[in-house]
Design a protein around this motif. Structure first.
Motif, PDB file in Angstrom:
ATOM      1  N   LYS A 264       0.830  -1.208   0.000  1.00 49.34           N
ATOM      2  CA  LYS A 264       0.000   0.000   0.000  1.00 49.34           C
ATOM      3  C   LYS A 264       0.862   1.254   0.000  1.00 49.34           C
ATOM      4  O   LYS A 264       0.418   2.321  -0.422  1.00 49.34           O
ATOM      5  N   LEU A 265       2.083   1.130   0.486  1.00 47.32           N
ATOM      6  CA  LEU A 265       3.008   2.257   0.494  1.00 47.32           C
ATOM      7  C   LEU A 265       4.410   1.743   0.191  1.00 47.32           C
ATOM      8  O   LEU A 265       4.864   0.768   0.797  1.00 47.32           O
ATOM      9  N   VAL A 266       5.078   2.396  -0.758  1.00 47.32           N
ATOM     10  CA  VAL A 266       6.481   2.111  -1.039  1.00 47.32           C
ATOM     11  C   VAL A 266       7.276   3.362  -0.697  1.00 47.32           C
ATOM     12  O   VAL A 266       7.026   4.431  -1.259  1.00 47.32           O
ATOM     13  N   HIS A 267       8.208   3.235   0.238  1.00 48.41           N
ATOM     14  CA  HIS A 267       9.047   4.358   0.632  1.00 48.41           C
ATOM     15  C   HIS A 267      10.496   3.908   0.540  1.00 48.41           C
ATOM     16  O   HIS A 267      10.914   2.977   1.230  1.00 48.41           O
ATOM     17  N   VAL A 268      11.255   4.546  -0.335  1.00 54.08           N
ATOM     18  CA  VAL A 268      12.657   4.168  -0.556  1.00 54.08           C
ATOM     19  C   VAL A 268      13.539   5.367  -0.237  1.00 54.08           C
ATOM     20  O   VAL A 268      13.265   6.487  -0.677  1.00 54.08           O
ATOM     21  N   ARG A 269      14.600   5.111   0.509  1.00 53.21           N
ATOM     22  CA  ARG A 269      15.505   6.192   0.927  1.00 53.21           C
ATOM     23  C   ARG A 269      16.935   5.877   0.487  1.00 53.21           C
ATOM     24  O   ARG A 269      17.395   4.743   0.590  1.00 53.21           O
ATOM     25  N   GLY A 270      17.625   6.900  -0.023  1.00 60.68           N
ATOM     26  CA  GLY A 270      19.054   6.775  -0.305  1.00 60.68           C
ATOM     27  C   GLY A 270      19.397   5.923  -1.513  1.00 60.68           C
ATOM     28  O   GLY A 270      20.435   5.275  -1.526  1.00 60.68           O
ATOM     29  N   GLN A 271      18.563   5.922  -2.543  1.00 57.86           N
ATOM     30  CA  GLN A 271      18.838   5.143  -3.752  1.00 57.86           C
ATOM     31  C   GLN A 271      19.106   6.093  -4.915  1.00 57.86           C
ATOM     32  O   GLN A 271      18.180   6.673  -5.490  1.00 57.86           O
ATOM     33  N   GLN A 272      20.376   6.272  -5.270  1.00 60.46           N
ATOM     34  CA  GLN A 272      20.758   7.217  -6.318  1.00 60.46           C
ATOM     35  C   GLN A 272      20.154   6.830  -7.661  1.00 60.46           C
ATOM     36  O   GLN A 272      19.807   7.688  -8.473  1.00 60.46           O
ATOM     37  N   ARG A 273      20.020   5.529  -7.908  1.00 62.81           N
ATOM     38  CA  ARG A 273      19.453   5.081  -9.191  1.00 62.81           C
ATOM     39  C   ARG A 273      18.028   5.610  -9.369  1.00 62.81           C
ATOM     40  O   ARG A 273      17.635   6.012 -10.467  1.00 62.81           O
ATOM     41  N   LEU A 274      17.258   5.620  -8.279  1.00 61.76           N
ATOM     42  CA  LEU A 274      15.892   6.148  -8.361  1.00 61.76           C
ATOM     43  C   LEU A 274      15.909   7.634  -8.684  1.00 61.76           C
ATOM     44  O   LEU A 274      15.119   8.109  -9.499  1.00 61.76           O
ATOM     45  N   SER A 275      16.793   8.372  -8.041  1.00 64.38           N
ATOM     46  CA  SER A 275      16.880   9.814  -8.303  1.00 64.38           C
ATOM     47  C   SER A 275      17.219  10.082  -9.764  1.00 64.38           C
ATOM     48  O   SER A 275      16.675  11.001 -10.393  1.00 64.38           O
ATOM     49  N   THR A 276      18.105   9.265 -10.336  1.00 61.63           N
ATOM     50  CA  THR A 276      18.475   9.417 -11.749  1.00 61.63           C
ATOM     51  C   THR A 276      17.279   9.149 -12.649  1.00 61.63           C
ATOM     52  O   THR A 276      17.019   9.890 -13.608  1.00 61.63           O
ATOM     53  N   LEU A 277      16.527   8.105 -12.336  1.00 58.75           N
ATOM     54  CA  LEU A 277      15.351   7.770 -13.140  1.00 58.75           C
ATOM     55  C   LEU A 277      14.298   8.868 -13.050  1.00 58.75           C
ATOM     56  O   LEU A 277      13.679   9.238 -14.049  1.00 58.75           O
ATOM     57  N   VAL A 278      14.086   9.390 -11.851  1.00 61.68           N
ATOM     58  CA  VAL A 278      13.117  10.469 -11.675  1.00 61.68           C
ATOM     59  C   VAL A 278      13.527  11.692 -12.487  1.00 61.68           C
ATOM     60  O   VAL A 278      12.694  12.360 -13.112  1.00 61.68           O
ATOM     61  N   GLN A 279      14.829  12.005 -12.503  1.00 58.77           N
ATOM     62  CA  GLN A 279      15.306  13.144 -13.274  1.00 58.77           C
ATOM     63  C   GLN A 279      15.017  12.953 -14.757  1.00 58.77           C
ATOM     64  O   GLN A 279      14.629  13.892 -15.460  1.00 58.77           O
ATOM     65  N   LEU A 280      15.171  11.728 -15.245  1.00 60.10           N
ATOM     66  CA  LEU A 280      14.845  11.440 -16.643  1.00 60.10           C
ATOM     67  C   LEU A 280      13.360  11.637 -16.915  1.00 60.10           C
ATOM     68  O   LEU A 280      12.968  12.143 -17.976  1.00 60.10           O
ATOM     69  N   VAL A 281      12.512  11.225 -15.956  1.00 61.22           N
ATOM     70  CA  VAL A 281      11.062  11.427 -16.106  1.00 61.22           C
ATOM     71  C   VAL A 281      10.745  12.917 -16.170  1.00 61.22           C
ATOM     72  O   VAL A 281       9.950  13.366 -17.005  1.00 61.22           O
ATOM     73  N   ILE A 282      11.377  13.695 -15.297  1.00 62.70           N
ATOM     74  CA  ILE A 282      11.153  15.146 -15.293  1.00 62.70           C
ATOM     75  C   ILE A 282      11.525  15.751 -16.646  1.00 62.70           C
ATOM     76  O   ILE A 282      10.767  16.513 -17.255  1.00 62.70           O
ATOM     77  N   GLU A 283      12.715  15.402 -17.127  1.00 66.29           N
ATOM     78  CA  GLU A 283      13.199  15.979 -18.382  1.00 66.29           C
ATOM     79  C   GLU A 283      12.296  15.586 -19.549  1.00 66.29           C
ATOM     80  O   GLU A 283      11.961  16.420 -20.397  1.00 66.29           O
ATOM     81  N   GLU A 284      11.905  14.326 -19.596  1.00 67.00           N
ATOM     82  CA  GLU A 284      11.081  13.858 -20.719  1.00 67.00           C
ATOM     83  C   GLU A 284       9.685  14.467 -20.678  1.00 67.00           C
ATOM     84  O   GLU A 284       9.105  14.799 -21.713  1.00 67.00           O
ATOM     85  N   SER A 285       9.132  14.643 -19.463  1.00 70.77           N
ATOM     86  CA  SER A 285       7.781  15.191 -19.345  1.00 70.77           C
ATOM     87  C   SER A 285       7.717  16.655 -19.755  1.00 70.77           C
ATOM     88  O   SER A 285       6.647  17.168 -20.090  1.00 70.77           O
ATOM     89  N   ARG A 286       8.865  17.342 -19.729  1.00 71.80           N
ATOM     90  CA  ARG A 286       8.884  18.761 -20.079  1.00 71.80           C
ATOM     91  C   ARG A 286       9.123  19.010 -21.560  1.00 71.80           C
ATOM     92  O   ARG A 286       9.073  20.153 -22.004  1.00 71.80           O
TER      93      ARG A 286
END
Length: 302
Positions: A132-154
């Motif tokens: 019901k909840l996924v909380h992940v802390r300290g994973q650089q790979r996730l931050s990189t993927l999120v940045q790609l999502v941000i860039e592509e969505s813009r």
């Protein structure tokens, strides 16, 4: 080797419906009450508070990734919520960023938040297998993927929708597999976190056409029949044969949405001895015959 988690995320057909960059300063609070919309977010800097119905409040910090696969009531706020239980109204800053709380000065928190949609006709079933909840802390790979999502969505580059969908698939898989240990709620991750149950789950995914019994699956898990049944039901949230049936029907729905795939072919591919036996099982599970299901989904695409 078949990867059940990847299969389920792929079947979910995630799409990026909406995302935005938000920042906040001072006391603030926003609440979400709509059910069923998958919510995700990443804290880019600073910290804030997350309160979900039925759970202890959680402080989110920079670098944290959050996924609520089926959003129910939850609230995000400053680390110390405002005295008045009133939602803050966001204002748009130059550049498209939304600001909550005090409009001026440096933010206490900055985050990417958004909703995605799951295109699968079996989304409710598949989501029920996730925490019901996924909380992940300290994973650089996730931050990189999120940045790609941000860039592509813009951007409005060719194949933007396809790229975003693929990025979301990878993002969800990475977030889910980064969740260590078991979760409070039953689901697929609990089953896969148990090495013995994971062996049985992979067997079901690798060979859905096999006429599995609880005894055979228990043998794969190196457990007694009764111990396997109880352990599987408690961890995954449903008995093993119910999970197998649900998985077969999810595969059948995907096959029925393809052009040129007949009922007999679908029946054979998911382990039924005849089209009639499959049709009875599908109708009981889904609520309408497979031929009608295929026609309705073909018409919906046209």
């Amino acid at each position: 080797m078949t990867d059940p988690l990847s299969e389920i995320v792929t079947l979910l057909q995630p799409e990026a419906a909406f995302s935005k960059i938000s920042s906040a300063a001072g006391p603030w609070q926003v609440r979400r009450v709509e059910a069923g919309r998958p919510f995700y977010g990443v804290i880019l800097e600073g910290a804030c508070r997350l309160a979900i119905e039925g759970r202890e409040p959680l402080i989110l910090e920079a670098g944290d990734f959050l996924l609520i696969p089926a959003s129910s009531g939850f609230a995000m706020s400053s680390k110390s919520p405002p005295a008045r239980d009133v939602d803050s109204v966001p204002t748009m800053l130059p550049g498209g960023e939304y600001r909550l709380g005090h409009p001026d000065g440096p933010p206490d928190v900055r985050m990417l938040v958004g909703y995605c949609t799951f295109g699968s006709p079996d989304a409710a079933l598949l989501v029920s297998l996730l925490p019901k909840l996924v909380h992940v802390r300290g994973q650089q790979r996730l931050s990189t993927l999120v940045q790609l999502v941000i860039e592509e969505s813009r951007t409005q580059r060719p194949a933007r929708k396809v790229i975003l969908s693929r990025l979301l698939e990878v993002l969800l898989i990475e977030a889910l597999r980064s969740t260590t240990g078991t979760t409070a709620s039953p689901g697929l991750l609990n089953g896969l976190a148990d090495a013995r149950l994971a062996a049985a789950i992979r067997c079901m995914h690798e060979s859905p056409t096999r006429a599995w019994t609880v005894a055979q699956l228990a043998k794969e898990a190196a457990l007694s029949r009764s111990a396997f049944f109880e352990r599987f039901s408690r961890a995954v949230g449903m008995p093993p044969m119910e999970y197998l049936l649900a998985w077969r029907m999810a595969l059948a729905k995907r096959l029925l949405q393809r052009d040129g795939v007949g009922i007999a072919d679908v029946a054979e591919r998911i382990g039924y001895s005849s089209a009639s036996t499959f049709s009875v099982a599908f109708t009981r599970h889904v609520g309408l015959p497979p031929a009608r299901y295929a026609r309705e989904h073909t018409a919906a695409r046209e």
